[in-house]
Each structure stands twice: as structure tokens, then as C-alpha cells.
Enzyme design. Sequence first.
Site, short mmCIF file in Angstrom:
data_model
loop_
_atom_site.label_atom_id
_atom_site.label_comp_id
_atom_site.label_asym_id
_atom_site.label_seq_id
_atom_site.Cartn_x
_atom_site.Cartn_y
_atom_site.Cartn_z
N ASP A 291 3.62 -9.72 -4.01
CA ASP A 291 4.94 -10.67 -4.09
C ASP A 291 5.55 -10.63 -5.31
O ASP A 291 4.72 -10.70 -6.63
CB ASP A 291 4.78 -11.97 -3.56
CG ASP A 291 4.31 -12.14 -2.08
OD1 ASP A 291 4.26 -11.17 -1.32
OD2 ASP A 291 4.21 -13.23 -1.78
N GLU B 249 3.82 -4.78 4.29
CA GLU B 249 2.41 -4.80 4.30
C GLU B 249 2.04 -4.09 2.82
O GLU B 249 1.23 -3.56 2.52
CB GLU B 249 2.02 -3.53 5.54
CG GLU B 249 2.71 -2.51 5.63
CD GLU B 249 2.33 -1.41 4.64
OE1 GLU B 249 2.62 -1.33 3.70
OE2 GLU B 249 1.60 -0.59 4.95
N ASP C 258 5.41 -9.18 8.77
CA ASP C 258 4.45 -9.47 7.49
C ASP C 258 2.96 -9.08 8.05
O ASP C 258 2.45 -10.10 8.73
CB ASP C 258 4.67 -10.84 6.94
CG ASP C 258 4.16 -10.89 5.73
OD1 ASP C 258 3.28 -10.10 5.09
OD2 ASP C 258 4.57 -11.86 4.83
N GLY D 198 2.92 -1.98 0.51
CA GLY D 198 2.82 -0.64 0.12
C GLY D 198 1.76 -0.03 0.64
O GLY D 198 1.41 1.16 0.00
#
Length: 508
Positions: free
Chosen positions: A334, A311, A273, A313
Site C-alpha cells: 500500500d 495481490e 484484493d 505484485g
Amino acid sequence: MSRALFAAAALVGTCLSAAPALAKSAYDGVWLFDEGQPKLGPNPGVTMMEVASKGGKITGSVTTQWYGPVEMQDPHVENGVLRFTARNINDREHPTRDWSVTLEAGKAHLKGQIWESEVDGFGRPGTAKDAKARAFRFTALPALGAPIPKTLAATPPMGWSSWNKFAEHIDDKTVRAMADAMVSTGLRDAGYTYVNIDDGWQGKRDPNGVLQPNAKFPDMKALTDYVHSKGLKIGIYSSQGPRTCAGYEGSYGHVQQDAKTYAEWGFDYLKYDLCSGEWFYADADTVQRSYHEMGAALQATGRDFIFSLCEYGRFDVGRWGRDVGGQLWRTTGDITDDYPTMAKIGFDKNGNPDWAGPHGWNDPDMLEVGNGGMSADEYRTHMTLWAMSAAPLMMGHDLRETSPETLAMLTNRRVIAIDQDARGVQGKAVRKDGATEVWAKPLADGRVALALFNRGDAAVSLAITAQDAGLREITQVQDAWSGATSPRPATAYAIPARGAALIVLSGK
Ligand code: GLA
């Protein structure tokens, strides 16, 4: 000279350029910000401020755990207050933010803002030695390596992740309980395989830099053994930044070492992430290289890892996600457990279908089915959208509390088969009319899945045609949710508000 006098001198220094001897600012020096001040962390986690002035010109930085040194832009003393701006990310309307420092009882009172975090805390004077000890250690990013060949994830990965329900409140016991529930509910046998620990497992690094789990995960190897003994696989989470999104230790400066640790512990999946890494890797080139660095490190362990890129998109990730070793890549920010957010993502931000296919999938984020924030019709839309999109199916609820309705929705074999279809086509809208959308997904056996969506707040009735499915003639229709079959489509399908129907058409 007192600090107040220094401040006055600095003020004079900025007004009268011919006074170099008085050009030091009262803020010059090293200021140490100790832990335990709520508005210093975890993001950005201010540890130190350094200020120097020469010939009336001030320079300085604020060192943070998230972003390393944040450089002061245009630092100047105004009415005794040191003011500067600093780069701000994630907020197009505020590419910089205003910061200030005042001297209060021998301490530096630092105030500012970076993205969503407000900074307000006190620093005590320190020495050059302190500064050295707290200095951020930069790591060079390797050049982009050759594309990483992949054979995993011929169909979209399926499983469960801790984040949506438990956030940071995850521990060994709960992960084991999820593995147990995955088996006892029949979810494993329906295809859900990965039990993924998201953010919140990390502890500190040992003196050799090897990352240790925190106290909630006493023995990672024993945990992975347990999950494997249930016929399941297990995933873990990190970031290429110094800190993960929830403020835990990231892999910055320890990429190869961490990959090795995950392999030794027996993990099968890594979600990586970007989080604080976005400060360092802010363009397509560096983001891509940062993912490739971990992709190559995982490959070098010799163990099979599903590599999940998170990431949000950026930089058309689907175009290069496979080359950096990824099998799935997030297409959005999210998801949350409410219809508007789920619908925004599922309909409009689920990634470019051209990039999806065997071994590489657009990931519109984890499922919220079973978490209680949406109605049964809305969850059916959620599941229908994800299946039509060939999206990874990562459940996000407490598996121990799966109601019969939720279980039926998550284990519907016909719906899962559409998601998992070997052809790997990401379905898309073929017709939009007002609040309604008809989507098509061609399947490996020549049939075509059609989803009928109603995004409006009133029930509608919707008819379909063979052309919607790219067919000349329909010979059989199966309702994927109920299993009912008929030789031809209904004259019209009644779709409740925010609801969906899912049918599979045979024809020629
Ligand atoms: C980000 C990700 C989420 C989750 C959290 C954990 O917000 O997008 O899916 O992993 O971080 O902190």
C-alpha cells in the site's frame, strides 16, 4: 479426573511411551471462542480450537475466520502447557510462530501470533455438534480457464477510490458527495470516471448466501443509479479470501454469486484484493486460478466490469493479469501519504513496463495528491511519476476539499494526456546519475515525454539531450506542467529537492 490431572497424565504420557491409557491430554476436545474478545479478531478471528490425542500423540487446529483451520505443528505438553507452532505468512523471518494454551478455570487460554495479529483469548468447552457448526467450509478452486478476452481500458482507468482518505469510514452519503464533487470540480470532464467504494461496505450474507451491504449502504442499486446519473461509473471491492483486509466478508465460496450481485446492483468495476486469500492461494498457480475464477464470473454476468487485481505484485502478476480478465494489477503493497513511501513505489516498484499497454496496466496504487502529507513539489513528483508510468489515476482525497492548487495538478490536460496516451507505453528511466533520473515515454504522435527527477534533498540543475528521448534533433519543447513552449530545451532545468520537471519533445 480433573483437567489438571489429565495434564499431568499427558506429561507422563509424553515421557513414558508405554502408557497409552494415560495418553489423553487435558486439552482434548472442542473449545469455543466467542466474539467480543478484542485479541481474537478481526484477524485472524479465532472461533474454535480442536485438540485430540491418541497414543500420546497430540493433533489439533485453531479455526479462524481469515484462514480456516490453522494446523498445530508439533503440539506437545511442556510443564502443563500445550505448546505448538503454526504457519505464519507475510514475514520471511518468522515462517512459523509459537503458540501456547493453558487451562484456567475450565477455559482454554490461547496465546499466539500470526503475522501482525496477536491472539490472546479464552475458549469454553464445546461439543462435537458445536464443532460441526463452526467448522470451516472449504471450497475447491477450479482449474485455470481459457484467457478472458478484454476490450476495456484502452487507456489507464481514471477515477477516485474511498480507501486512502476514508478507509472503513465510508458510506452512501459520502460516495454520493464524491460523485457530486467529481462533476462540480470539473474532475469528471478532465477524464476521471470511476467512483470506487473500497473496503468497508459489506454486511452479512442472507440465508441464501447473498451478500448484503452494511447499514451504511441502505440501497446499492439506488446508489449506482445516482452515480450513473452523473455521467460516472462506480466500483466495488472484495477478496477471494473469507475475509477482506479490513476483516469484512470476502467472496470465498461465493465467487459466482457475488459477481452476479455486483452486476445486479449495477457496478462497473471490481477491485479484488487477495487479503486472507493468501493463506489458501499461496503460489502462482492458485493465485492465478483464484483471479481467473472471479474474472470468468464477472464475464458470465454479461456486464462490463473493469477488474482490478490487488495481490501486491506477487508472482509476476503482469505476465498473466490480462489472461485472468484483469485490466490493472497492483505492483506493490500500500501507498501512504508520505514522500519516502510514494517515491519507493513510484521509482522502484511500479511494475515491469513490458507488461503494460492498452487493456492492461501496472498499478502502483492510488494517488495521495491532495491528502496533505507531501509538499507541492513532492506531489508534482507523484503525479509526474504516475503519468510517465501510464499508471491508473485513482484519486484518494476528499474531493469536496480539493484546493485550487490540487485541482490544477489533477486536471492538467497535458499531464493527463501523457498518462492516457493511446500508444500505452510505460515510461522508464533512460539515465540515472546520483539523485537524478531522466525518464522517457514515447507518445502515439511521435513526440516523447521526458521527466526529470531529483530524488535528493538539495536542488539540482539538470540538462537533457536529444538522445535521452531517442531523437537525433529536437524541434520543439513543451513544458507539460506550465504549457510554455520553446524551440529548444533549456540549457539546464532547475529541479527542486524531491521535485520533477515534465517536458514533451518534438523532433526527428
Ligand atoms: C489492502 C489494499 C488497499 C485497501 C485495503 C482495504 O491493504 O492494498 O488498497 O484496499 O486493503 O482493506
